[in-house]
Design a protein around this motif. Structure first.
Motif, short mmCIF file in Angstrom:
data_model
loop_
_atom_site.label_atom_id
_atom_site.label_comp_id
_atom_site.label_asym_id
_atom_site.label_seq_id
_atom_site.Cartn_x
_atom_site.Cartn_y
_atom_site.Cartn_z
N ALA A 151 0.83 -1.21 0.00
CA ALA A 151 0.00 0.00 0.00
C ALA A 151 0.87 1.25 0.00
CB ALA A 151 -0.91 -0.01 1.23
N GLN A 152 1.96 1.23 0.74
CA GLN A 152 2.84 2.40 0.79
C GLN A 152 3.52 2.64 -0.55
OE1 GLN A 152 5.18 1.08 4.09
NE2 GLN A 152 3.90 2.08 5.63
N TYR A 153 3.91 1.56 -1.24
CA TYR A 153 4.49 1.73 -2.57
C TYR A 153 3.46 2.30 -3.53
CZ TYR A 153 6.04 0.51 -7.26
OH TYR A 153 6.36 0.56 -8.59
N ALA A 154 2.25 1.75 -3.52
CA ALA A 154 1.19 2.24 -4.42
C ALA A 154 0.89 3.70 -4.14
CB ALA A 154 -0.06 1.39 -4.26
N ALA A 155 0.93 4.11 -2.89
CA ALA A 155 0.64 5.50 -2.54
C ALA A 155 1.73 6.46 -3.02
CB ALA A 155 0.48 5.64 -1.02
N ALA A 156 2.94 5.93 -3.26
CA ALA A 156 4.02 6.79 -3.74
C ALA A 156 3.89 7.11 -5.22
CB ALA A 156 5.37 6.11 -3.49
N LEU A 157 3.14 6.32 -5.98
CA LEU A 157 3.06 6.54 -7.42
C LEU A 157 2.40 7.86 -7.78
CD1 LEU A 157 2.21 2.91 -8.60
CD2 LEU A 157 4.42 4.05 -8.53
N PRO A 158 1.22 8.22 -7.21
CA PRO A 158 0.67 9.54 -7.54
C PRO A 158 1.52 10.69 -7.03
CG PRO A 158 -0.66 8.43 -5.86
CD PRO A 158 0.29 7.42 -6.40
N LEU A 159 2.26 10.47 -5.93
CA LEU A 159 3.19 11.51 -5.47
C LEU A 159 4.29 11.75 -6.50
CD1 LEU A 159 3.78 10.80 -1.66
CD2 LEU A 159 2.97 12.94 -2.68
N GLY A 160 4.86 10.67 -7.02
CA GLY A 160 5.87 10.81 -8.05
C GLY A 160 5.32 11.45 -9.30
N GLU A 161 4.08 11.14 -9.65
CA GLU A 161 3.44 11.74 -10.81
C GLU A 161 3.29 13.24 -10.64
OE1 GLU A 161 -0.06 9.90 -13.42
OE2 GLU A 161 -0.79 10.80 -11.56
N ALA A 162 2.81 13.66 -9.46
CA ALA A 162 2.62 15.09 -9.21
C ALA A 162 3.96 15.82 -9.18
CB ALA A 162 1.88 15.29 -7.89
N ALA A 163 4.97 15.22 -8.57
CA ALA A 163 6.29 15.86 -8.51
C ALA A 163 6.88 16.01 -9.91
CB ALA A 163 7.22 15.05 -7.62
N THR A 164 6.68 15.01 -10.77
CA THR A 164 7.18 15.09 -12.15
C THR A 164 6.46 16.20 -12.92
OG1 THR A 164 7.68 12.72 -12.13
CG2 THR A 164 7.50 13.79 -14.28
N ALA A 165 5.16 16.34 -12.70
CA ALA A 165 4.41 17.41 -13.36
C ALA A 165 4.90 18.78 -12.92
CB ALA A 165 2.92 17.25 -13.07
N LEU A 166 5.21 18.92 -11.64
CA LEU A 166 5.74 20.20 -11.15
C LEU A 166 7.11 20.48 -11.75
CD1 LEU A 166 4.68 19.92 -7.40
CD2 LEU A 166 3.91 21.68 -9.00
N ALA A 167 7.95 19.45 -11.87
CA ALA A 167 9.26 19.66 -12.49
C ALA A 167 9.11 20.04 -13.96
CB ALA A 167 10.10 18.39 -12.35
N TRP A 168 8.14 19.46 -14.64
CA TRP A 168 7.91 19.80 -16.04
C TRP A 168 7.48 21.26 -16.18
CZ3 TRP A 168 3.57 21.53 -18.70
CH2 TRP A 168 3.62 21.46 -20.10
N ALA A 169 6.65 21.74 -15.25
CA ALA A 169 6.18 23.12 -15.30
C ALA A 169 7.28 24.13 -15.00
CB ALA A 169 5.02 23.32 -14.33
N GLU A 170 8.37 23.70 -14.36
CA GLU A 170 9.54 24.54 -14.06
C GLU A 170 9.17 25.75 -13.22
OE1 GLU A 170 11.20 25.46 -17.85
OE2 GLU A 170 12.22 23.53 -18.04
N ARG A 171 8.27 25.53 -12.29
CA ARG A 171 7.89 26.60 -11.37
C ARG A 171 8.27 26.19 -9.96
NH1 ARG A 171 1.71 27.84 -13.51
NH2 ARG A 171 2.28 28.51 -15.62
#
Length: 618
Positions: A248-268
């Motif tokens: 469950a903890q691994y699965a919960a990390a996937l949307p966190l990684g997704e959101a962090a990647t989107a923020l890095a893409w936005a470069e803000r």
């Protein structure tokens, strides 16, 4: 200074000087010390020195495959190659006793072809292919007095003993840390915690020049956690609470990684406290505790809202201890067959078969011509060629240089030890010390070769044969020459086919992920699985490209342009992730998203066309 000098050298030479860094794996050191040496001692007491040598060889090979990770993953990582090694030993023993030199060479060549093709599937398959060929050469050429089936049982016992140590011995951190923690899952806990730490590091780097490297580190952490959780387990309904909690903890990390990647893409830039939540979650994983209070959210844009929602979801998953089971990397039989029979597998198989067969033929010719004098270990030459021909161990010239240097140093060291150590007691101690050093020496191919050379020469002498340092050096240098020649020979098909096959797989995975996101499907689990596969295949392709780029120019030119294709694919997957997060929040894409996707598709088509043209010319 040393690393700076290495970077200033040509890639094919600089690679040979680079070594991995990291903490000393003390748990693996302890297992190595308790593996081959004690087995050899027990065999000597029982008057079965030859079986003890076989068991110690098996423990040594298992120790080479004893890499960091979870205990259950080690069952496959150590066990599958050990079974392949037992099969190779059985085939080699009976073939060596009943076939002539020509027929034996043909059999070993065929084994090399099959093992090389299978090695293209992945790291575990590669380890299995290596052990199959090494033990086949040992069985065919090593003068073992015992029946073949008895040697096979000794081999399985040696590998099984190290695997048992891997499963039952607690790590030093488990012993000195919180005794309430179940040490059986310390590898899984560390891997999942590293994912949350990598998410935090990426959030800290958003808007800086380090964001790309931190996103790659997040992918590596997710890959490692995925592997750590993918070992043998009970059926999900019967799994322990600790297992369910980790998944469950691994699965919960996937949307966190997704959101962090989107923020890095936005470069803000994001609020400084953004990384605090994932770090608290990492500490909760390591301590097997509840998440506790998390920082106040910041919901000013879609990616930050996604991050906040992911943190809330993670906190709930930590408290409940259950969630979706997303850890398995699902590879269809068709994809495995494509890896084995595809261009990459065929190229690997042809070179492995050629080198292994040529090594066996030359070694037997020299042996029957009495060129070896009293050191008739002809199996050393083809066994050495097996390690040298493996592209997943590094560029060809780097492997050859490291192998030659390590063998010479190891042989000289052993000659000194053999002159002063009592026999057999001193040699048994030397085997135990070398077994302990194997996990540390694994950071550099030359260091590993040095330790393994001393260990093997000690085993040969314990088995009742004379000191063989000079023969070991000569056979290794001859194997280096054979592999260098074979590695540059033209082969049927396209050169660098394995690299292009990896890029093609990454391309297919990236477009499957993009298609799913643009379809606006509500199946988040499928999306995260596709995203993981896209980033994972891309990381594998980039690793293969980096190794190819460090080859001699005559070989490196066949992979020219693939690095640029992989870079575009990486930006495409990042953009797809940003699109997924934005669609979740608003239901539509902005012009920036659509324009970036169109530009990347055009650039990818252009660069693929250039690589295709280069491939045709090659």
């Amino acid at each position: 200074m040393f690393r700076t000098a290495a970077h200033a050298l040509p890639p094919w030479l600089g690679h040979a000087l680079n070594a991995q860094r990291g903490p000393v794996p003390w748990n693996a050191v302890v297992r190595g010390a308790l593996a081959g040496g004690p087995l050899l001692s027990a065999a000597l007491v029982a008057g079965r020195a030859s079986l003890g040598v076989v068991a110690a060889i098996a423990a040594m090979l298992a120790g080479i495959n004893d890499r960091p990770g979870s205990r259950r993953t080690s069952v496959r990582r150590i066990g599958v190659p050990a079974l392949a090694g037992a099969l190779g030993l059985l085939v080699g023993t009976y073939a060596g006793r009943h076939l002539g030199a020509v027929a034996l060479t043909l059999v070993l060549t065929g084994l090399g072809l099959v093992a090389g093709c299978v090695s293209a599937v992945g790291p575990v398959a590669s380890g299995a292919g290596t052990q199959l060929l090494v033990t086949a050469a040992v069985g065919a050429g090593m003068p073992l007095p015992d029946p073949g089936w008895r040697s096979v049982l000794a081999f399985l016992a040696g590998a099984g003993w190290l695997l048992l140590l891997r499963l039952v011995l607690p790590t030093p951190t488990s012993v000195t840390g919180d005794l309430r923690l179940d040490f059986r899952f310390d590898g899984e806990r560390a891997a999942v915690a590293d994912v949350y730490e990598a998410v935090a590091a990426l959030l800290d780097a958003v808007g800086t020049e380090h964001a790309v490297a931190r996103r790659a580190a997040l992918t590596a952490a997710l890959d490692h956690a995925q592997d750590a959780l993918a070992g043998p387990r009970l059926r999900r309904r019967a799994a322990t609470a600790a297992e369910r909690r980790l998944h469950a903890q691994y699965a919960a990390a996937l949307p966190l990684g997704e959101a962090a990647t989107a923020l890095a893409w936005a470069e803000r830039a994001v609020p400084p406290r953004a990384g605090e939540g994932p770090r608290r979650l990492a500490a909760a994983v390591r301590g097997n505790t509840h998440a506790g209070p998390l920082p106040a959210p910041s919901r000013t844009e879609p990616a930050l809202r996604a991050l906040d929602d992911a943190l809330l979801h993670a906190a709930q998953a930590f408290d409940r201890g259950r969630g979706p089971d997303l850890h398995v990397r699902r590879r269809s039989p068709r994809s495995v067959a494509q890896a084995v029979l595809g261009p990459g597998g065929r190229e690997y198989g042809l070179r492995a078969g050629l080198c292994f067969g040529a090594g066996a033929a030359v070694a037997q010719a020299l042996h029957h011509g009495h060129w070896y004098g009293s050191h008739q270990h002809w199996y050393w030459l083809p066994a050495t060629a097996v390690f040298l021909v493996k592209p997943d161990l590094g560029p060809l010239v780097s492997r050859v240089l490291c192998r030659a240097a390590g063998t010479v140093l190891g042989a000289l060291l052993f000659a000194g030890f053999a002159a002063v150590l009592p026999r057999p007691e001193g040699l048994v101690v030397l085997v135990a010390v070398c077994g302990a050093l194997v996990p540390v020496a694994a950071r550099h191919f030359a260091a590993q070769t040095t330790v393994v050379t001393v260990l093997v020469l000690a085993l040969v002498m314990v088995g009742g044969e004379p000191q063989a340092s000079a023969g070991r050096i000569g056979e290794t240098l001859l194997a280096c020459a054979i592999v260098l020649v074979a590695g540059h020979l033209p082969m049927p098909g396209q050169r660098g086919a394995g690299i292009r096959a990896g890029v093609d797989a990454a391309d297919a995975a990236a477009h499957a992920y993009l298609t799913h996101v643009l379809s606006e499907s509500d199946d988040r689990a499928a999306r995260w699985t596709l995203r993981r596969e896209a980033y994972r295949t891309l990381a594998e392709a980039r690793a293969a490209i980096a190794r190819a780029a460090a080859e001699l120019p005559a070989l490196a030119r066949h992979s020219e342009g693939t690095d640029e294709v992989a870079a575009v694919l990486e930006r495409l997957v990042d953009t797809t992730t940003a699109c997924a997060v934005h669609l979740d929040d608003t239901g539509r894409l902005t012009p920036r998203h659509t324009e970036r996707l169109a530009a990347l598709r055009d650039e990818l088509a252009e660069r693929r066309g250039r690589v295709g043209g280069h491939r045709t010319l090659a």
